[in-house]
Design an enzyme around this catalytic site. Structure first.
Site, PDB file in Angstrom:
ATOM      1  N   GLU A  66       0.830  -1.208   0.000  1.00 11.55           N
ATOM      2  CA  GLU A  66       0.000   0.000   0.000  1.00 11.55           C
ATOM      3  C   GLU A  66       0.862   1.253   0.000  1.00 11.55           C
ATOM      4  O   GLU A  66       1.569   1.528   0.969  1.00 11.55           O
ATOM      5  CB  GLU A  66      -0.918   0.044   1.224  1.00 11.55           C
ATOM      6  CG  GLU A  66      -1.783   1.303   1.237  1.00 11.55           C
ATOM      7  CD  GLU A  66      -2.561   1.512   2.518  1.00 11.55           C
ATOM      8  OE1 GLU A  66      -3.461   2.367   2.513  1.00 11.55           O
ATOM      9  OE2 GLU A  66      -2.265   0.839   3.527  1.00 11.55           O
ATOM     10  N   GLU A  83     -12.033   2.897   5.335  1.00 10.78           N
ATOM     11  CA  GLU A  83     -10.961   3.327   6.237  1.00 10.78           C
ATOM     12  C   GLU A  83     -11.008   4.844   6.353  1.00 10.78           C
ATOM     13  O   GLU A  83     -10.235   5.561   5.729  1.00 10.78           O
ATOM     14  CB  GLU A  83      -9.591   2.861   5.731  1.00 10.78           C
ATOM     15  CG  GLU A  83      -8.487   3.134   6.737  1.00 10.78           C
ATOM     16  CD  GLU A  83      -7.109   2.735   6.245  1.00 10.78           C
ATOM     17  OE1 GLU A  83      -6.685   1.611   6.548  1.00 10.78           O
ATOM     18  OE2 GLU A  83      -6.462   3.542   5.549  1.00 10.78           O
TER      19      GLU A  83
END
Length: 277
Positions: free
Chosen positions: A150, A249
């Site tokens: 990520e 998120e």
């Protein structure tokens, strides 16, 4: 086109509740079919597995341990001299993933060492990352697990993070060349670093194993004021055939459940995915 599947990120959602099991139950009551959590290691895997089972939820993503956060560590994958600690953390993450039936682990790259120049240490850190990723790919393949990379933005969130653009992550994945390593696309970070979301989503989606969303710049609900047009982005993901999960998120601006009105509207319009899809 199938509707998108959403997972509740329990490191961010339901902060009004104490403990991951309580947040798992709240996610189930809110209509989610899946949850994700950065670091589940304060709870036993048995307690989390029981909570998920009782709530009828799947756990779809965890992170490798961050390292020594008191010393400023935020992942160890690319940090020189911390290879042994990265491998120990990977083993712990794999144990949890197996116990929880979790198919994906975010392999955190970590930060440029304090006081070091990013450009000066880039080659060394990439070499360490490649070494650790090749090791991780082999370990994960034995357990039929997927590792994710990520990029995290270095403009606002974490100026010292090593991996900060989808282009950098894709180049590293190509060098490693393992099919069970994929890209984790956090649209919040991608917008801040590069924008061009339509082009980048279309270019990189074939190697994306997980998506996460939050509004820019405040990192609130997708429906909160900001730069991103999420109805368009969700439609784009559907049109491009994305089949994975979309992780929520973000930082709720108030009560988590009240703030999920955007998701209830999506479900009203598109429906829930069929179980098992």
């Amino acid at each position: 086109m199938a509707p998108l599947r959403f997972s509740a990120n329990l490191s961010w959602l339901f902060p009004e509740l104490s403990g991951l099991p309580a947040r798992v139950r709240a996610a189930g009551s809110s209509g989610f079919e899946a949850v994700e959590v950065a670091w589940p290691y304060a709870e036993t895997p048995e307690a989390l597995a029981r909570a998920a089972r009782e709530a009828g939820l799947r756990l779809v993503l965890i992170n490798t341990p961050p390292g020594d956060q008191e010393k400023g560590e935020m992942g160890l994958g690319a940090v020189p001299g911390r290879q042994a600690a990265f491998r120990e953390g990977l083993e712990q993450a794999v144990r949890y993933a197996k116990a929880l039936g979790c198919p994906r682990i975010h392999l955190m790259a970590g930060r440029v060492p304090q006081g070091a120049d990013r450009i000066a240490v880039k080659a060394e850190m990439e070499a360490v990352f490649l070494e650790n990723l090749r090791h991780a790919a082999g370990v994960l393949a034995q357990e039929d697990l997927v590792g994710l990379l990520e990029p995290i933005n270095t403009r606002i969130t974490d100026p010292q993070y090593f991996l900060d653009t989808p282009q950098q992550a894709a180049a590293i994945l190509q060098k490693v060349g393992r099919p069970n390593l994929q890209l984790q696309m956090d649209i919040f970070h991608w917008q801040i670093m590069d924008g061009n979301l339509t082009g980048n989503i279309r270019e990189f989606l074939p190697i994306v194993g997980h998506v996460q969303v939050a509004q820019v710049p405040g990192r609130g609900e997708p429906s909160s004021p900001g730069e991103l047009n999420f109805p368009y982005l969700f439609q784009l993901l559907e049109d491009e055939g994305y089949k994975g999960f979309v992780g929520c998120e973000y930082q709720p601006r108030g009560d988590t459940v009240e703030g999920l009105s955007w998701l209830r509207s999506y479900w009203d319009r598109r429906g829930h995915p069929e179980a098992g899809q």
